[in-house]
Write a protein that holds these residues in place. Sequence first.
Motif, PDB file in Angstrom:
ATOM      1  N   ALA A 166     -57.708  11.063 108.976  1.00 48.00           N
ATOM      2  CA  ALA A 166     -58.139  11.320 107.669  1.00 48.00           C
ATOM      3  C   ALA A 166     -58.100  10.491 106.779  1.00 48.00           C
ATOM      4  CB  ALA A 166     -57.473  12.913 107.227  1.00 48.00           C
ATOM      5  N   VAL A 167     -59.137  10.544 105.630  1.00 48.90           N
ATOM      6  CA  VAL A 167     -58.985   9.547 104.653  1.00 48.90           C
ATOM      7  C   VAL A 167     -59.721  10.110 103.479  1.00 48.90           C
ATOM      8  CG1 VAL A 167     -61.219   8.323 105.728  1.00 48.90           C
ATOM      9  CG2 VAL A 167     -59.358   7.227 104.084  1.00 48.90           C
ATOM     10  N   GLY A 168     -59.353   9.766 102.364  1.00 48.20           N
ATOM     11  CA  GLY A 168     -60.230  10.121 101.216  1.00 48.20           C
ATOM     12  C   GLY A 168     -61.498   9.411 101.063  1.00 48.20           C
ATOM     13  N   ARG A 169     -62.511   9.982 100.913  1.00 46.76           N
ATOM     14  CA  ARG A 169     -64.139   9.491 100.943  1.00 46.76           C
ATOM     15  C   ARG A 169     -64.143   8.349  99.817  1.00 46.76           C
ATOM     16  NH1 ARG A 169     -66.547  13.831 100.744  1.00 46.76           N
ATOM     17  NH2 ARG A 169     -66.979  14.011 102.958  1.00 46.76           N
ATOM     18  N   GLY A 170     -64.601   7.139 100.139  1.00 51.18           N
ATOM     19  CA  GLY A 170     -64.826   6.318  99.275  1.00 51.18           C
ATOM     20  C   GLY A 170     -63.774   5.688  98.641  1.00 51.18           C
ATOM     21  N   SER A 171     -62.364   5.806  99.274  1.00 57.56           N
ATOM     22  CA  SER A 171     -61.380   5.025  98.797  1.00 57.56           C
ATOM     23  C   SER A 171     -61.253   3.834  99.289  1.00 57.56           C
ATOM     24  CB  SER A 171     -60.064   5.923  99.521  1.00 57.56           C
ATOM     25  OG  SER A 171     -59.931   5.836 100.976  1.00 57.56           O
ATOM     26  N   PRO A 172     -60.233   2.851  98.781  1.00 60.06           N
ATOM     27  CA  PRO A 172     -60.214   1.560  99.336  1.00 60.06           C
ATOM     28  C   PRO A 172     -59.940   1.628 100.810  1.00 60.06           C
ATOM     29  CG  PRO A 172     -59.141   1.811  97.314  1.00 60.06           C
ATOM     30  CD  PRO A 172     -59.541   3.096  97.464  1.00 60.06           C
ATOM     31  N   TRP A 173     -59.414   2.662 101.205  1.00 56.37           N
ATOM     32  CA  TRP A 173     -58.624   2.871 102.660  1.00 56.37           C
ATOM     33  C   TRP A 173     -60.107   3.113 103.541  1.00 56.37           C
ATOM     34  CZ3 TRP A 173     -54.450   0.598 101.211  1.00 56.37           C
ATOM     35  CH2 TRP A 173     -53.748   1.079 100.042  1.00 56.37           C
ATOM     36  N   ASP A 174     -60.929   3.921 102.968  1.00 57.26           N
ATOM     37  CA  ASP A 174     -62.079   4.297 103.591  1.00 57.26           C
ATOM     38  C   ASP A 174     -62.956   3.107 103.772  1.00 57.26           C
ATOM     39  OD1 ASP A 174     -64.348   5.709 104.774  1.00 57.26           O
ATOM     40  OD2 ASP A 174     -64.802   6.587 102.845  1.00 57.26           O
ATOM     41  N   LEU A 175     -63.088   2.437 102.873  1.00 56.74           N
ATOM     42  CA  LEU A 175     -63.996   1.251 103.143  1.00 56.74           C
ATOM     43  C   LEU A 175     -63.391   0.079 104.086  1.00 56.74           C
ATOM     44  CD1 LEU A 175     -64.752   0.936  99.170  1.00 56.74           C
ATOM     45  CD2 LEU A 175     -66.160   1.919 100.762  1.00 56.74           C
ATOM     46  N   HIS A 176     -62.077  -0.100 103.682  1.00 52.21           N
ATOM     47  CA  HIS A 176     -61.636  -1.080 104.875  1.00 52.21           C
ATOM     48  C   HIS A 176     -61.696  -0.830 106.243  1.00 52.21           C
ATOM     49  CE1 HIS A 176     -58.750  -4.348 105.970  1.00 52.21           C
ATOM     50  NE2 HIS A 176     -58.067  -3.175 106.802  1.00 52.21           N
ATOM     51  N   LEU A 177     -61.065   0.792 106.393  1.00 55.04           N
ATOM     52  CA  LEU A 177     -61.049   1.219 107.676  1.00 55.04           C
ATOM     53  C   LEU A 177     -62.359   1.309 108.354  1.00 55.04           C
ATOM     54  CD1 LEU A 177     -58.112   3.596 107.555  1.00 55.04           C
ATOM     55  CD2 LEU A 177     -58.177   1.436 108.598  1.00 55.04           C
ATOM     56  N   THR A 178     -63.422   1.527 107.519  1.00 59.00           N
ATOM     57  CA  THR A 178     -64.763   1.652 108.311  1.00 59.00           C
ATOM     58  C   THR A 178     -65.235   0.408 108.682  1.00 59.00           C
ATOM     59  OG1 THR A 178     -65.487   3.537 106.539  1.00 59.00           O
ATOM     60  CG2 THR A 178     -67.189   2.009 107.476  1.00 59.00           C
ATOM     61  N   ARG A 179     -64.870  -0.721 108.142  1.00 55.70           N
ATOM     62  CA  ARG A 179     -65.163  -2.165 108.559  1.00 55.70           C
ATOM     63  C   ARG A 179     -64.374  -2.516 109.689  1.00 55.70           C
ATOM     64  NH1 ARG A 179     -65.379  -3.169 102.868  1.00 55.70           N
ATOM     65  NH2 ARG A 179     -63.138  -3.973 103.288  1.00 55.70           N
ATOM     66  N   GLN A 180     -62.905  -2.220 109.834  1.00 54.88           N
ATOM     67  CA  GLN A 180     -62.064  -2.996 110.815  1.00 54.88           C
ATOM     68  C   GLN A 180     -61.801  -2.021 112.001  1.00 54.88           C
ATOM     69  OE1 GLN A 180     -60.604  -5.612 110.467  1.00 54.88           O
ATOM     70  NE2 GLN A 180     -61.838  -5.906 108.454  1.00 54.88           N
ATOM     71  N   LEU A 181     -61.725  -0.676 111.968  1.00 50.80           N
ATOM     72  CA  LEU A 181     -61.618   0.071 113.050  1.00 50.80           C
ATOM     73  C   LEU A 181     -62.515   0.089 114.289  1.00 50.80           C
ATOM     74  CD1 LEU A 181     -60.258   3.429 111.735  1.00 50.80           C
ATOM     75  CD2 LEU A 181     -59.005   1.715 112.687  1.00 50.80           C
ATOM     76  N   LYS A 182     -62.329  -0.183 115.596  1.00 52.02           N
ATOM     77  CA  LYS A 182     -63.309  -0.414 116.391  1.00 52.02           C
ATOM     78  C   LYS A 182     -63.405   0.898 117.320  1.00 52.02           C
ATOM     79  CE  LYS A 182     -63.422  -4.670 114.920  1.00 52.02           C
ATOM     80  NZ  LYS A 182     -64.997  -5.260 114.285  1.00 52.02           N
ATOM     81  N   LEU A 183     -62.359   1.610 117.392  1.00 56.52           N
ATOM     82  CA  LEU A 183     -62.499   2.850 118.442  1.00 56.52           C
ATOM     83  C   LEU A 183     -62.187   4.195 117.781  1.00 56.52           C
ATOM     84  CD1 LEU A 183     -60.519   1.023 121.321  1.00 56.52           C
ATOM     85  CD2 LEU A 183     -63.111   1.343 121.161  1.00 56.52           C
ATOM     86  N   ALA A 184     -61.178   4.134 116.642  1.00 63.43           N
ATOM     87  CA  ALA A 184     -61.004   5.415 116.385  1.00 63.43           C
ATOM     88  C   ALA A 184     -62.043   5.942 115.330  1.00 63.43           C
ATOM     89  CB  ALA A 184     -59.398   5.049 115.260  1.00 63.43           C
TER      90      ALA A 184
END
Length: 285
Positions: A166-184
């Motif tokens: 779970a992540v807040g939409r448009g948050s820095p975490w969302d932006l970063h994890l969208t680019r970095q996560l490969k499987l989750a």
Amino acid sequence: MEDVREDLRDASASRARRAGGLTRRALVAGLGWACGASAVQASPPDVRRELAPTGRLRAAINFGNAMLARRGPSEEPTGLSIDLARELANRLDLPLELVPFDTAGRVTAAAGLGLWDLAFLAIDPVRASEISFTAAYVMVEGTYVVAEGANYRAVGDLDQLGAQIAVGRGSPWDLHLTRQLKLASLRRAATPDDAIKLFVEQKLDAVAGVKQPLSVFVKENAGFRLIEGRFMAIEQAVCLPKSRPGAYRYVFDFVEEMKASGFVAEALARYKQSEAVLAPPASIP
């Protein structure tokens, strides 16, 4: 929206003298802490016209980041980003208007709509297409919360097939994890608080967010724990809409002075934000 009109000129001058910071005249002349001898600083009238074309400084405040902005017992806005906005408005002799938002994503979305002149966001290359960032003034860690009995021990353990975060939409975490996560996969909620609710109610594998508020959640709710380490360190900066070069230089130098003078460090201590650290000095690009 809430109009905040304050004159803190005397207090500001006193802080600058005590800390050995720049005087207003030095700042105007371009003798900033980090911009170098060849830099030319726009005069305050020019900065006022470019930065605040409406005649007031409209500062976007993200109340979704409790480390930097929150509402007090009487709903009054308080926090480091508000202190910085007030200090800058005072220096430029401008009335201040705080423009409230509940997520960083909504602040970013409003950048091209002319709703704000100044904002406080995490530096991110996606946002940089519309927004000019100063150097960071504080750094904040991002991590995960998982159920106490989950097998995840390290940050990298979450990136596996079938894991839902779970992540807040448009948050820095969302932006970063969208680019970095490969499987989750990410499950997005409207706000960081909603992301925690989504994680709990739907029994997801983890929730991603700012370490400090997640730590509070873990302390107040049995059955959860923080994952050791971090998946990123966010650099919080002051930002302006693009195409405001004179104002940008002034604000960049202002941020460096606030770091060097002790203003930022004192505010972090005053608001008991031990999870954030002062960013190092920087020079204008």
